[in-house]
Write a protein that holds these residues in place. Structure first.
Motif, PDB file in Angstrom:
ATOM      1  N   HIS A  26       0.848  -1.199   0.000  1.00 29.46           N
ATOM      2  CA  HIS A  26       0.000   0.000   0.000  1.00 29.46           C
ATOM      3  C   HIS A  26       0.877   1.241   0.000  1.00 29.46           C
ATOM      4  CE1 HIS A  26      -2.971   2.962   1.200  1.00 29.46           C
ATOM      5  NE2 HIS A  26      -3.890   2.107   0.801  1.00 29.46           N
ATOM      6  N   PRO A  27       0.606   2.170  -0.900  1.00 28.78           N
ATOM      7  CA  PRO A  27       1.505   3.324  -1.006  1.00 28.78           C
ATOM      8  C   PRO A  27       1.556   4.170   0.262  1.00 28.78           C
ATOM      9  CG  PRO A  27      -0.455   3.637  -2.346  1.00 28.78           C
ATOM     10  CD  PRO A  27      -0.470   2.232  -1.883  1.00 28.78           C
ATOM     11  N   GLN A  28       0.497   4.154   1.046  1.00 26.92           N
ATOM     12  CA  GLN A  28       0.483   4.992   2.248  1.00 26.92           C
ATOM     13  C   GLN A  28       1.071   4.267   3.457  1.00 26.92           C
ATOM     14  OE1 GLN A  28      -0.228   8.120   2.265  1.00 26.92           O
ATOM     15  NE2 GLN A  28      -0.869   8.137   0.126  1.00 26.92           N
ATOM     16  N   SER A  29       0.637   3.034   3.654  1.00 24.76           N
ATOM     17  CA  SER A  29       1.050   2.331   4.864  1.00 24.76           C
ATOM     18  C   SER A  29       2.231   1.413   4.619  1.00 24.76           C
ATOM     19  CB  SER A  29      -0.117   1.507   5.405  1.00 24.76           C
ATOM     20  OG  SER A  29      -0.412   0.457   4.508  1.00 24.76           O
ATOM     21  N   ARG A  31       1.990  -1.541   3.779  1.00 26.97           N
ATOM     22  CA  ARG A  31       1.617  -2.883   4.201  1.00 26.97           C
ATOM     23  C   ARG A  31       1.406  -3.783   2.977  1.00 26.97           C
ATOM     24  NH1 ARG A  31      -2.975  -2.438   8.419  1.00 26.97           N
ATOM     25  NH2 ARG A  31      -1.519  -0.997   9.372  1.00 26.97           N
ATOM     26  N   ALA A  32       1.757  -5.048   3.121  1.00 30.83           N
ATOM     27  CA  ALA A  32       1.589  -5.991   2.015  1.00 30.83           C
ATOM     28  C   ALA A  32       0.116  -6.152   1.692  1.00 30.83           C
ATOM     29  CB  ALA A  32       2.186  -7.340   2.391  1.00 30.83           C
ATOM     30  N   ARG A  33      -0.182  -6.262   0.422  1.00 32.70           N
ATOM     31  CA  ARG A  33      -1.569  -6.390   0.001  1.00 32.70           C
ATOM     32  C   ARG A  33      -1.601  -7.000  -1.386  1.00 32.70           C
ATOM     33  NH1 ARG A  33      -3.418  -0.657  -2.686  1.00 32.70           N
ATOM     34  NH2 ARG A  33      -1.581  -0.416  -3.946  1.00 32.70           N
TER      35      ARG A  33
ATOM     36  N   ASN B 362      -9.132  -0.659   2.230  1.00 28.57           N
ATOM     37  CA  ASN B 362      -8.407   0.397   2.934  1.00 28.57           C
ATOM     38  C   ASN B 362      -8.246   0.061   4.408  1.00 28.57           C
ATOM     39  OD1 ASN B 362      -7.932   2.058   0.769  1.00 28.57           O
ATOM     40  ND2 ASN B 362      -9.843   3.196   1.018  1.00 28.57           N
ATOM     41  N   ALA B 365      -5.559  -2.420   4.729  1.00 25.88           N
ATOM     42  CA  ALA B 365      -4.201  -1.986   4.393  1.00 25.88           C
ATOM     43  C   ALA B 365      -3.729  -0.785   5.203  1.00 25.88           C
ATOM     44  CB  ALA B 365      -4.111  -1.678   2.913  1.00 25.88           C
ATOM     45  N   THR B 366      -4.655   0.042   5.680  1.00 20.00           N
ATOM     46  CA  THR B 366      -4.205   1.267   6.347  1.00 20.00           C
ATOM     47  C   THR B 366      -4.877   1.505   7.699  1.00 20.00           C
ATOM     48  OG1 THR B 366      -5.896   2.626   5.301  1.00 20.00           O
ATOM     49  CG2 THR B 366      -3.814   2.403   4.134  1.00 20.00           C
ATOM     50  N   ASP B 367      -5.757   0.617   8.104  1.00 17.06           N
ATOM     51  CA  ASP B 367      -6.466   0.770   9.383  1.00 17.06           C
ATOM     52  C   ASP B 367      -7.349   2.006   9.441  1.00 17.06           C
ATOM     53  OD1 ASP B 367      -5.108  -1.479  10.189  1.00 17.06           O
ATOM     54  OD2 ASP B 367      -3.496  -0.356  11.130  1.00 17.06           O
ATOM     55  N   GLY B 371      -8.032   5.097   3.443  1.00 18.77           N
ATOM     56  CA  GLY B 371      -6.712   4.812   2.877  1.00 18.77           C
ATOM     57  C   GLY B 371      -5.687   5.906   3.121  1.00 18.77           C
ATOM     58  N   PHE B 372      -5.828   6.641   4.195  1.00 22.30           N
ATOM     59  CA  PHE B 372      -4.807   7.642   4.520  1.00 22.30           C
ATOM     60  C   PHE B 372      -3.602   6.952   5.158  1.00 22.30           C
ATOM     61  CE2 PHE B 372      -8.779  10.142   4.838  1.00 22.30           C
ATOM     62  CZ  PHE B 372      -8.492  11.070   3.860  1.00 22.30           C
ATOM     63  N   ALA B 373      -2.474   7.628   5.085  1.00 14.00           N
ATOM     64  CA  ALA B 373      -1.271   7.062   5.689  1.00 14.00           C
ATOM     65  C   ALA B 373      -1.501   6.914   7.180  1.00 14.00           C
ATOM     66  CB  ALA B 373      -0.082   7.969   5.419  1.00 14.00           C
ATOM     67  N   PRO B 374      -1.265   5.726   7.724  1.00 10.50           N
ATOM     68  CA  PRO B 374      -1.512   5.534   9.153  1.00 10.50           C
ATOM     69  C   PRO B 374      -0.656   6.481   9.999  1.00 10.50           C
ATOM     70  CG  PRO B 374      -0.999   3.445   8.072  1.00 10.50           C
ATOM     71  CD  PRO B 374      -0.768   4.510   7.066  1.00 10.50           C
ATOM     72  N   PHE B 406      -8.955  12.161  10.444  1.00  6.66           N
ATOM     73  CA  PHE B 406      -8.586  12.375   9.046  1.00  6.66           C
ATOM     74  C   PHE B 406      -9.546  13.314   8.326  1.00  6.66           C
ATOM     75  CE2 PHE B 406      -6.889   8.104   9.966  1.00  6.66           C
ATOM     76  CZ  PHE B 406      -5.565   8.347   9.675  1.00  6.66           C
TER      77      PHE B 406
ATOM     78  N   GLN C 370     -11.432  18.388  -0.500  1.00  4.89           N
ATOM     79  CA  GLN C 370     -10.430  17.362  -0.235  1.00  4.89           C
ATOM     80  C   GLN C 370     -10.207  16.515  -1.488  1.00  4.89           C
ATOM     81  OE1 GLN C 370     -12.101  15.818   3.569  1.00  4.89           O
ATOM     82  NE2 GLN C 370      -9.974  15.410   4.101  1.00  4.89           N
TER      83      GLN C 370
END
Lengths: 268, 636, 424
Positions: A26-29, A31-33, B362, B365-367, B371-374, B406, C370
């Motif tokens: 994931h580009p933000q976190s 994390r593998a996906r 999301n 993958a990002t909690d 889908g924002f950066a954690p 967020f 946003q």
């Protein structure tokens, strides 16, 4: 917007399709996906040959990620198990040369690591098959020939005809992948084959670091005269609030909008 | 008289048919999944549950409550006495007189039922239910007359053949409806199934003034996750469906139904009944799912529900606001059933509509659902100087920030609340980037796997630190932390207190930790968030707090436990099933009807939904924001 | 002609006499646009009075900015600017007769023109060449390789010392196999020190990878900081940087190096040995017409978005069609049923990355703002000058959206017709 009927179990074309899947990121976190392009490749494959599609991965095979691909509705997959930092190419090429599928689908670029985008081309070179880059859709197979749609920038498409077998990398413009269902993914079988991985020796000499922010290119004013320098120094910085047209006639306003559109090159 | 000989036979036959029908019905329920229930305790508790808990709900409609007491009470009494007097032939004037009184009572009740059915409101089902008051009248009248000789009012030989035949017809008809119908799916089924449903209810905590609103966890190792076929429900859930009296109170309060989305809780429960018994919904005689015709649904205990019986759109229309559950006089758990079926669609079919799949991806993958950066979770508080739990390890209050961190609108609420906490010198800390989405949305969207993963990781974080209580501005997180995380804590742990910020601020104000001015502004109304009100019973604190500010609330017609949902719960904005209206617009109409200039809210989701209504409209503010405006700041 | 400078007393007199009716004419025509006159000794003198213009207060002003901008300014300024443009400096020409090595850059040439990415790649080529030169490897040249029809005329100022132009039917359209064959021929003929490609969607990435696979090179991809020793490459998902020795073949990211802007290069054509025809297994069947309205919002580069302020939806759709824009919508427009849900822009809809976003009748709820955070240029058409969208917009026009859209449609249509006539 998903198609009503999916040929889950039918394989009308009777061709053998292998979809290469990788561990996404994931580009933000980070994390593998499920990798986005690979998932689209699987979606294309599923729509083409249903559950006859074979999933293939070479690597450690992060279980959660593998199962998230399987959750798209496939009962099993093949895992060529090797340690990280091993080169995926030799094992994949060897496997594919043995299995001789008609079509190999991949993503354009991996989401982690080097992400060079070389794999489809290297495979093509090794197997001697044509490679088509960035496809968005695959048509029907007629007499071993198939028409594919290639994705071009700005949402444009190009039609291409190619004979089987070939390798295609799938662009983000392809149909979005179906949702991965947890249950079937968990129950699917991962057929793991141990391989003698070849460590990617070239890569060991590299240094990896978290991505630095790329410096934004400054507009360097190479002033030759005092007036140029004066102008550069006093020029109004961009983005300091927009221009507001209040009292002009509709024609003038429309003209201003049009000028902006032309200037930005979106109207030709 | 010929009846004397025939009557015991008829009663015996009817009772036998009832038993056969009942056994058959029970076997239909038993096709469901096992669920352990204390049978004896349930049966023992049943009368109290009926007379007290259920009656509380029924009593909201005084007319119906009295009518039902008369009719139902009269019937139960009559039936018991009929068995004694006419079946076993107990020769007692006392009993006969009692039976006369009972049937008279039932008759009076039935008259009111009849009157009600003259012009029934649209929420009531028609069909066999229109017949019921007549059957009740016939039953009561017939047995009244039949009992007259036994009471010695008239001689045993009175009346001729004609009367005997009429009475015979009445007995057959009456017993047929009341006893045969009870066992074989007539309207009276509700009495038998309802009684057992109360006894074996899946959420026994709801009786005796308790509350049980947290969803039950899915066993992720099961062969099928969620409910695919009617057989997939727990047996007592199936029993619950059969208890439905089709009164349509759920339909009347359902926001999705009112918005013209294809959901009608009553029809849904009836479809479940069709499913458990097999057949079609052609005999259903109530309001349909908006925009869908009746008669096309077909199902059976072993047929997949979403393939022919219920359209998935119906299940995804629900906002999980629990208004139907709150109103249901039979205490049926609609939301549980809907989420169970959603679980199948998401976990087995991978068919969460619209943005559902993206949101779940999301969350995985990002909690967070967008889908924002954690690592950017604390960006909103860059200027707030908040203490992190990872630094201090221990604090009196843990402020659960929630995903509002967020969202730029919600951040205003968070800032307001932080200001109050600081002004009151509360010893608090936040989890910062260690916090994750509470899992609320994932769970309501049916993805219990993701919910459990989030919950377990959150719990792991929470267990690292010492705090006395958690406070949050998000009622959804509040509910999940308070009611749904317990299932995942190790035995004996997780006994923290959870506060909603309105409760917490109210406490601060009462303890004089905050000095407040009076509110200066126009009329104010308050919107009860579902997850604060109906889910957790907190109706008073927000109102007390607003009263502290000198605000006299202009209450909406639907407020408190009857509050109408804003449309933002249960992932409804994500699955986004089209209707004719928007729920938020309807709620804003409710607000406007009070003439209020400001609607006070205690939930960031409600704020977002209500502010999404096109202007001009009353202003929308979180209670924390209103309190901050009235804060008297000490000048140093 | 005699070298003797002859004086013209009459002109001199008129030049001195500012009130003479012919003063201006003589000054500017005779003495040239710079207002140069011959002094008494025969030297050319600048006449300071000739430049500038009379400002609004009656004071003479010299407008140096107008000359630079080339805008329509006061007469004198314009003249001066024009004169300057005419004497544009010729950048110094760099020539390399016998190069010691070649650096070959295969360019995208989108639409037959150099892209800015192409120019960056050429710039990188020169940077590498300079580095090699400093290492004592002699003088190298940067070779630009262009396929298909070329409309570009400024290879010289972009930094191409040599140009290889591969044209012809076999290189038209999608012909990667034939192109690789040609690049192989170049590889044999020039034995380049470096192969450079723009790592772009347009073509560079594909050709670069193909050639690397063919030549057995391990390329550096997404390279964004390259010198002769090491290359810094972006890894997957833009999350890591990989530092590695600079390989022979490089796929360069945008803005990898500064484009050439101070020198001119020969742009001499190199003739290639015969490129053998390849049997193509890939057959290009041409472009497929794509309706702009069908392009997914996330991919679209030009979005015309509608909000609550739209009253005539047919007109809006017509405008989108005429402009060739992808349609977007605010949440309200979608909720009201005027637009489908997948057209919704914003935090709760699609996050868009369009280059130009035209918001018609959208006041700009926070979620919407946003969602358009990554758009380059925002144009607002709105009745309310105080709304958030206007605050965000680079250009705002305040007025009735119906009227403005109607005008816009008319202008675009007349422009298109005009264009057609020009072409005819």
């Amino acid at each position: 917007m998903q198609p009503e009927a999916r040929n889950e179990n039918l394989n009308p074309t009777g061709i053998k399709v292998v979809s290469l899947i990788s561990i996404g990121q994931h580009p933000q976190s980070g994390r593998a996906r499920r990798a986005e392009q690979d998932a689209r490749a699987v979606e294309l494959g599923l729509n083409l040959v249903g559950t006859g599609l074979e999933l293939l991965h070479a690597g450690e095979g992060d279980e959660t990620v593998m199962r998230s691909y399987l959750g798209m509705g496939l009962p099993k997959m093949t895992l060529l198990k090797q340690r990280d930092h091993c080169d995926a190419l030799p094992v994949l090429a060897e496997y594919l040369a043995r299995k001789v599928p008609d079509l190999v689908l991949t993503g354009v670029r991996a989401e982690s690591g080097e992400a060079s985008g070389m794999l489809p081309f290297l495979l093509g070179e090794k197997l001697g098959w044509p490679v088509i880059n960035r496809i968005a859709a695959i048509g029907e197979v007629v007499d071993g020939e198939v028409e594919v749609l290639q994705a071009l920038p700005r949402g444009q498409r190009r039609a291409i005809k190619v004979r089987l077998p070939f390798i295609a990398s799938v662009d983000m413009a392809a149909e979005a992948p179906r949702q991965s269902a947890y249950g079937p993914g968990r129950r699917a079988a991962i057929d793991a084959n141990a391989t003698d991985g070849v460590v990617d020796a070239v890569r060991t000499g590299w240094q990896e670091s978290p991505a630095r922010k790329k410096p934004k290119r400054l507009k360097v004013v190479k002033a030759k005269t005092a007036a140029d320098r004066f102008k550069a120094a006093t020029a109004k910085p961009q983005g300091g609030g927009g221009k507001v047209m209040k009292n002009e006639s509709a024609t003038e306003q429309a003209q201003a909008v049009l000028d902006m559109l032309v200037e930005e090159g979106v109207i030709r | 008289m010929i009846l004397d000989g025939l009557l015991p036979v008829l009663i015996s036959v009817a009772l036998a048919l009832l038993v056969i029908g009942a056994v058959r019905r029970v076997s239909l329920w038993r096709a469901g999944q096992p669920e352990s229930v204390n049978i004896v305790a349930g049966l023992l508790a049943m009368p109290r549950r009926y007379l007290v808990d259920l009656h509380h709900v029924v009593e909201r409609d005084k007319y119906m409550s009295n009518t039902h007491v008369a009719t139902g009470g009269g019937f139960v009494l009559s039936m018991a006495l009929i068995v004694l007097v006419h079946l076993f032939g107990v020769d007692s004037q006392w009993l006969a007189w009692a039976l006369l009184a009972a049937t008279a009572l039932m008759f009076v009740g039935a008259v009111f039922v009849y009157k009600r059915r003259q012009s029934p409101p649209s929420r009531l089902s028609k069909g066999p239910w229109m017949r019921l008051p007549k059957s009740l009248l016939v039953f009561a009248a017939t047995f009244f007359v039949v009992t007259l000789p036994a009471a010695g009012v008239i001689p045993a030989e009175a009346g001729g053949w004609l009367l005997a035949v009429i009475l015979l017809a009445g007995i057959v008809y009456g017993l047929g409806e009341m006893l045969f119908g009870m066992g074989w799916g007539g309207p009276m089924k509700h009495a038998f199934a309802g009684a057992l449903h109360l006894a074996f209810h899946r959420r026994a905590e709801r009786f005796g003034g308790g509350r049980s609103t947290g969803l039950k966890p899915v066993d992720l190792g099961a062969d099928i996750l969620g409910v695919d076929k009617p057989r997939g429900f727990k047996w007592n859930q199936l029993l619950g469906f059969d208890a439905c009296v089709q009164c349509g109170r759920c339909e009347a309060v359902c926001p999705a139904f009112a918005a013209g989305q294809p959901l009608n809780p009553k029809k849904l429960i009836q479809d479940m009944v069709v499913g458990l018994a097999g057949g079609t919904d052609s005999r259903y005689a109530g309001s349909p799912y908006p925009g869908k015709d009746v008669g096309n649904a077909r199902g059976g205990p072993d047929q997949v529900i979403t393939e022919g019986l219920v359209n998935p759109e119906t299940l995804w229309s629900c906002t999980t606001c629990r208004a139907c559950v709150e109103e249901c006089p039979m205490m049926i758990e609609h939301v549980d059933a809907i989420v169970d079926m959603r679980r199948f669609l998401t976990l087995e079919k991978g068919n969460t509509p619209n943005k559902g799949a993206e949101t779940l991806d999301n969350l995985i993958a990002t909690d967070n659902p967008n889908g924002f950066a954690p690592g950017s979770r604390m960006n909103w508080a860059a200027d707030q100087n908040l203490r992190l739990m990872s630094d201090v390890k221990e604090a009196d209050v843990l402020f659960w920030v929630s995903d509002g961190a967020f969202d730029m609108r919600s951040q205003r609420i968070l800032r307001a609340f932080v200001k109050l906490l600081k002004t009151a010198n509360v010893d608090f800390a936040v989890l910062g980037d260690e916090e994750r989405d509470s899992g609320d949305v994932a769970r309501r969207l049916g993805d219990d796997a993701t919910f459990q993963s989030l919950a377990k990781r959150n719990i792991e974080t929470l267990r690292k630190y010492k705090f006395n209580r958690i406070v949050t501005t998000d009622p959804h997180a509040f509910h999940v932390l308070k009611n749904e995380y317990k299932d995942f804590y190790p035995q004996g742990e997780g006994n923290y207190e959870v506060y909603h910020h309105t409760t917490f601020i109210n406490e601060l104000v009462k303890a004089s930790a905050l000095r407040l001015d009076l509110y200066k502004g126009g009329a104010v109304t308050y919107h009860d968030p579902c997850y604060l009100g109906r889910y957790n019973g907190e109706y008073d604190s927000p109102r007390e707090l607003l009263a502290e500010l000198g605000i006299e609330l202009a209450e909406m017609e639907r407020s408190g436990f009857r509050s109408r949902c804003c449309g933002g719960g249960g992932g409804a904005p994500i699955t986004d099933i089209p209707g004719e209206r928007r729920i938020a617009d309807m709620r804003m109409e409710d607000v406007k009807a009070t003439g209020a200039e400001l609607v006070a809210v205690g939930c960031q989701q409600c704020t977002a939904m209500l502010e999404g209504v096109v202007e001009p409209r009353p202003e929308v503010k979180d209670i924390a924001e209103i309190v901050v405006e009235c804060l008297v700041e000490e000048v140093h | 002609m005699s070298d003797l400078i002859r004086r013209d007393p009459r002109t001199e007199w008129i030049t001195r006499n500012r009130l003479h009716p012919l003063h201006a004419d003589v000054l500017f025509s005779g003495g040239g646009a710079t207002g140069a006159v011959r002094g008494p000794s025969g030297l050319i003198r600048k006449n300071p009075h000739a430049s500038g213009f009379i400002g609004p207060n009656g004071i003479k002003r010299i407008d140096r900015l107008a000359a630079l901008k080339g805008e329509s300014g006061p007469v004198a300024g314009q003249r001066r600017g024009a004169a300057k443009a005419a004497t544009e400096v010729q950048l110094p020409l760099v020539t390399v007769e016998n190069p010691d090595f070649y650096i070959v850059a295969v360019l995208d040439m989108v639409g037959g023109r150099l892209t800015s990415h192409d120019k960056d790649v050429l710039g990188q080529g020169h940077k590498l060449a300079a580095g090699l030169k400093a290492n004592g490897e002699g003088e190298g040249v940067v070779v630009a390789v262009a396929f298909g029809e070329v409309k570009e005329t400024s290879f010289d100022t972009a930094g191409a010392d040599r140009v290889i132009h591969l044209q012809g039917e076999q290189f038209e359209g999608y012909s990667p196999e034939q192109r690789i064959t040609a690049l192989q021929v170049i590889d044999q003929q020039l034995a380049p020190r470096h192969w450079l490609f723009p790592d772009s969607v347009a073509a560079g990435q594909e050709l670069g990878c193909r050639l690397a696979a063919r030549l057995g090179e391990r390329p550096a991809t997404q390279a964004w900081q390259v010198d002769n020793d090491s290359a810094l490459c972006r890894g997957g998902s833009q999350r890591i940087d990989i530092s590695r020795a600079t390989p022979r073949l490089l796929l360069l990211a945008e803005e990898c190096a500064d484009p050439i802007d101070e020198t001119r290069h020969e742009a001499k054509l190199i003739e290639l040995d015969n490129v053998p025809a390849t049997l193509s297994r890939i057959q290009d069947c041409g472009a497929v017409d794509v309706d702009p309205s069908q392009i997914p919002l996330g991919e679209a580069e030009f979005i015309l978005s509608a909000g609550n302020g739209i009253h005539d939806w047919n007109q809006f759709h017509a405008a989108a069609e005429v402009l060739g824009a992808t349609e977007g919508a605010s949440r309200v427009a979608v909720d009201d049923g005027f637009m489908p849900r997948f057209r919704q822009v914003g935090a709760t809809g699609t996050w868009v990355t369009a280059r130009v976003y035209v918001a018609v009748g959208i006041s700009g709820a926070i979620q919407h703002m946003q969602g358009i955070g990554q758009c380059d240029k925002v144009v607002a058409i709105n009745t309310d000058a105080g709304c958030d969208m206007v605050k965000r917009a680079d250009l705002s026009v305040i007025g009735d959206s119906g009227e403005i859209l109607a005008e816009l449609i008319r202008l675009v249509e007349s422009r298109q017709q005009g264009g057609a006539e020009d072409a005819a």
